[in-house]
Write a protein that holds these residues in place. Structure first.
Motif, PDB file in Angstrom:
ATOM      1  N   GLN A 120       0.787  -1.232   0.000  1.00 32.51           N
ATOM      2  CA  GLN A 120       0.000   0.000   0.000  1.00 32.51           C
ATOM      3  C   GLN A 120       0.826   1.294   0.000  1.00 32.51           C
ATOM      4  OE1 GLN A 120      -2.826  -0.333  -1.306  1.00 32.51           O
ATOM      5  NE2 GLN A 120      -4.202   0.370   0.317  1.00 32.51           N
ATOM      6  N   PRO A 121       1.821   1.438   0.881  1.00 30.20           N
ATOM      7  CA  PRO A 121       2.607   2.687   0.854  1.00 30.20           C
ATOM      8  C   PRO A 121       3.356   2.883  -0.466  1.00 30.20           C
ATOM      9  CG  PRO A 121       2.959   1.500   2.905  1.00 30.20           C
ATOM     10  CD  PRO A 121       2.242   0.565   1.999  1.00 30.20           C
ATOM     11  N   LEU A 122       3.838   1.791  -1.051  1.00 31.39           N
ATOM     12  CA  LEU A 122       4.558   1.891  -2.325  1.00 31.39           C
ATOM     13  C   LEU A 122       3.647   2.380  -3.440  1.00 31.39           C
ATOM     14  CD1 LEU A 122       6.533  -1.481  -2.101  1.00 31.39           C
ATOM     15  CD2 LEU A 122       7.424   0.816  -1.691  1.00 31.39           C
ATOM     16  N   LEU A 123       2.404   1.936  -3.408  1.00 24.68           N
ATOM     17  CA  LEU A 123       1.452   2.348  -4.437  1.00 24.68           C
ATOM     18  C   LEU A 123       1.079   3.816  -4.312  1.00 24.68           C
ATOM     19  CD1 LEU A 123      -0.943  -0.755  -4.491  1.00 24.68           C
ATOM     20  CD2 LEU A 123       0.692  -0.089  -6.271  1.00 24.68           C
ATOM     21  N   ARG A 153       9.408   5.292   5.239  1.00 18.57           N
ATOM     22  CA  ARG A 153      10.022   5.927   4.070  1.00 18.57           C
ATOM     23  C   ARG A 153       8.973   6.675   3.239  1.00 18.57           C
ATOM     24  NH1 ARG A 153      15.048   4.490   2.035  1.00 18.57           N
ATOM     25  NH2 ARG A 153      14.239   4.730  -0.075  1.00 18.57           N
ATOM     26  N   THR A 154       7.794   6.090   3.126  1.00 19.69           N
ATOM     27  CA  THR A 154       6.728   6.741   2.371  1.00 19.69           C
ATOM     28  C   THR A 154       6.249   8.003   3.082  1.00 19.69           C
ATOM     29  OG1 THR A 154       6.005   4.640   1.430  1.00 19.69           O
ATOM     30  CG2 THR A 154       4.411   6.448   1.400  1.00 19.69           C
ATOM     31  N   PHE A 155       6.097   7.928   4.401  1.00 18.54           N
ATOM     32  CA  PHE A 155       5.702   9.108   5.164  1.00 18.54           C
ATOM     33  C   PHE A 155       6.722  10.231   5.002  1.00 18.54           C
ATOM     34  CE2 PHE A 155       3.097   6.601   8.543  1.00 18.54           C
ATOM     35  CZ  PHE A 155       2.086   6.428   7.600  1.00 18.54           C
ATOM     36  N   MET A 156       8.002   9.872   5.001  1.00 10.67           N
ATOM     37  CA  MET A 156       9.052  10.869   4.818  1.00 10.67           C
ATOM     38  C   MET A 156       9.015  11.431   3.402  1.00 10.67           C
ATOM     39  SD  MET A 156      12.195   9.037   6.882  1.00 10.67           S
ATOM     40  CE  MET A 156      13.342  10.369   6.496  1.00 10.67           C
ATOM     41  N   ARG A 157       8.811  10.565   2.428  1.00 13.70           N
ATOM     42  CA  ARG A 157       8.772  10.991   1.031  1.00 13.70           C
ATOM     43  C   ARG A 157       7.614  11.958   0.776  1.00 13.70           C
ATOM     44  NH1 ARG A 157      10.567   8.539  -3.884  1.00 13.70           N
ATOM     45  NH2 ARG A 157       9.326   9.152  -5.683  1.00 13.70           N
ATOM     46  N   LEU A 158       6.470  11.663   1.398  1.00 16.64           N
ATOM     47  CA  LEU A 158       5.280  12.493   1.197  1.00 16.64           C
ATOM     48  C   LEU A 158       5.173  13.624   2.221  1.00 16.64           C
ATOM     49  CD1 LEU A 158       2.635   9.714   0.409  1.00 16.64           C
ATOM     50  CD2 LEU A 158       4.019  11.062  -1.194  1.00 16.64           C
ATOM     51  N   LYS A 159       6.147  13.677   3.156  1.00 18.65           N
ATOM     52  CA  LYS A 159       6.200  14.733   4.169  1.00 18.65           C
ATOM     53  C   LYS A 159       4.884  14.843   4.950  1.00 18.65           C
ATOM     54  CE  LYS A 159       9.557  17.399   1.487  1.00 18.65           C
ATOM     55  NZ  LYS A 159       9.885  18.691   0.831  1.00 18.65           N
ATOM     56  N   VAL A 160       4.407  13.705   5.438  1.00 23.02           N
ATOM     57  CA  VAL A 160       3.107  13.694   6.108  1.00 23.02           C
ATOM     58  C   VAL A 160       3.123  14.452   7.432  1.00 23.02           C
ATOM     59  CG1 VAL A 160       2.411  11.517   5.049  1.00 23.02           C
ATOM     60  CG2 VAL A 160       3.593  11.484   7.243  1.00 23.02           C
ATOM     61  N   ALA A 183       2.722   6.183  -3.004  1.00 20.26           N
ATOM     62  CA  ALA A 183       3.862   7.047  -3.297  1.00 20.26           C
ATOM     63  C   ALA A 183       4.281   6.967  -4.760  1.00 20.26           C
ATOM     64  CB  ALA A 183       5.041   6.668  -2.402  1.00 20.26           C
ATOM     65  N   GLY A 184       3.728   6.004  -5.494  1.00 18.03           N
ATOM     66  CA  GLY A 184       4.077   5.849  -6.908  1.00 18.03           C
ATOM     67  C   GLY A 184       5.482   5.364  -7.138  1.00 18.03           C
ATOM     68  N   THR A 185       6.028   4.583  -6.176  1.00 17.59           N
ATOM     69  CA  THR A 185       7.417   4.147  -6.289  1.00 17.59           C
ATOM     70  C   THR A 185       7.571   2.738  -6.852  1.00 17.59           C
ATOM     71  OG1 THR A 185       7.322   3.494  -3.946  1.00 17.59           O
ATOM     72  CG2 THR A 185       8.259   5.642  -4.450  1.00 17.59           C
ATOM     73  N   LEU A 186       6.458   2.053  -7.113  1.00 13.96           N
ATOM     74  CA  LEU A 186       6.561   0.728  -7.714  1.00 13.96           C
ATOM     75  C   LEU A 186       6.749   0.858  -9.219  1.00 13.96           C
ATOM     76  CD1 LEU A 186       3.997  -1.677  -5.998  1.00 13.96           C
ATOM     77  CD2 LEU A 186       6.488  -1.844  -6.056  1.00 13.96           C
ATOM     78  N   PRO A 187       7.730   0.191  -9.796  1.00 22.53           N
ATOM     79  CA  PRO A 187       7.960   0.263 -11.246  1.00 22.53           C
ATOM     80  C   PRO A 187       6.706  -0.135 -12.032  1.00 22.53           C
ATOM     81  CG  PRO A 187       9.785  -0.863 -10.166  1.00 22.53           C
ATOM     82  CD  PRO A 187       8.721  -0.687  -9.129  1.00 22.53           C
ATOM     83  N   GLY A 188       6.353   0.704 -12.990  1.00 17.83           N
ATOM     84  CA  GLY A 188       5.185   0.421 -13.815  1.00 17.83           C
ATOM     85  C   GLY A 188       3.890   0.984 -13.267  1.00 17.83           C
ATOM     86  N   LEU A 189       3.926   1.522 -12.039  1.00 18.74           N
ATOM     87  CA  LEU A 189       2.709   2.069 -11.429  1.00 18.74           C
ATOM     88  C   LEU A 189       2.977   3.454 -10.830  1.00 18.74           C
ATOM     89  CD1 LEU A 189       1.355  -1.143  -9.664  1.00 18.74           C
ATOM     90  CD2 LEU A 189       0.288   0.037 -11.601  1.00 18.74           C
ATOM     91  N   PRO A 190       3.394   4.397 -11.659  1.00 17.22           N
ATOM     92  CA  PRO A 190       3.681   5.738 -11.144  1.00 17.22           C
ATOM     93  C   PRO A 190       2.401   6.570 -11.000  1.00 17.22           C
ATOM     94  CG  PRO A 190       4.051   5.692 -13.495  1.00 17.22           C
ATOM     95  CD  PRO A 190       3.638   4.294 -13.107  1.00 17.22           C
ATOM     96  N   GLY A 191       2.485   7.625 -10.216  1.00 14.53           N
ATOM     97  CA  GLY A 191       1.442   8.623 -10.144  1.00 14.53           C
ATOM     98  C   GLY A 191       0.039   8.085  -9.957  1.00 14.53           C
TER      99      GLY A 191
END
Length: 203
Positions: free
Chosen positions: A54-57, A187-194, A59-67
């Motif tokens: 879920q966090p990878l999705l 890592r996702t929380f940090m990336r998205l600056k929650v 954040a759009g960090t899974l290859p092939g599933l951006p944005g």
């Protein structure tokens, strides 16, 4: 991202998810259990595995599933997560209704039950907010604040629940899966600056 790196990312993710699942299916503790009990355990493992994804999705960090593609998949995987939790609890109810009632009433003598129930309601709350977002008409920041809060409770409760219980999951793979859930979420929380959601805006 190169094709090799994309393949490695997916391979690592599948390993983290599938190894605990396969080991759980081969657990000696399931040797004499009925199919409903086995279903309950496996549904719990699947729910934990989906917490990794879920966090990878989002954040759009899974290859092939951006944005937007990742966020759309995040909604449907979230529905799958809620369904896995429902199956987990319903199957446990079918095998031992009094234990489930005690857990839901926070009267169970086993601490892992309390954490499991907290995680369950947090998953339902986070999912409900997502699917009723337009109907609720909450301000975007308030919606994100509530969603992140429930997600954090779901992750924390799920990890503590899994680590405390001695059941279907193999010990080492369970610890790795739980660590992956926590690390990827952080890592996702940090990336998205929650954390910015919890800081009052200046007027």
């Amino acid at each position: 991202m190169t094709a090799v790196r994309r393949a490695l990312v997916w391979a690592a993710l599948l390993a983290v998810i599938l190894v605990p699942l396969v080991l759980s299916l081969n657990s000696p503790l399931l040797a004499w259990r009925n199919p409903i009990y086995i279903l309950a355990g496996i549904a719990g493992v699947v729910a934990m595995a989906l917490l990794v994804v879920q966090p990878l999705l989002v954040a759009g960090t899974l290859p092939g599933l951006p944005g937007i593609h990742g966020r759309n998949a995040h909604r449907w995987v979230g529905a799958g997560l809620a369904l896995a939790v429902v199956v987990h609890v319903a199957a446990l109810w079918a095998t031992s209704p009094p234990d489930v009632v005690d857990a839901l009433l926070f009267a169970s003598p086993t601490p892992f039950s309390v954490w499991g129930v907290i995680a369950m309601w947090a998953v339902f709350a986070a999912g409900g907010l997502a699917w009723l977002r337009k109907l609720l008409k909450l301000r975007p920041k308030l919606w994100r604040l509530l969603h992140v809060t429930f997600v954090t409770a779901a992750i924390t409760g799920s990890v503590v629940h899994a680590m405390l219980i001695e059941g279907t999951m193999e010990t080492v793979s369970k610890a790795v899966l739980c660590a992956a859930v926590l690390i990827i979420a952080l890592r996702t929380f940090m990336r998205l600056k929650v954390w910015a959601l919890f800081v009052p805006q200046r007027r």
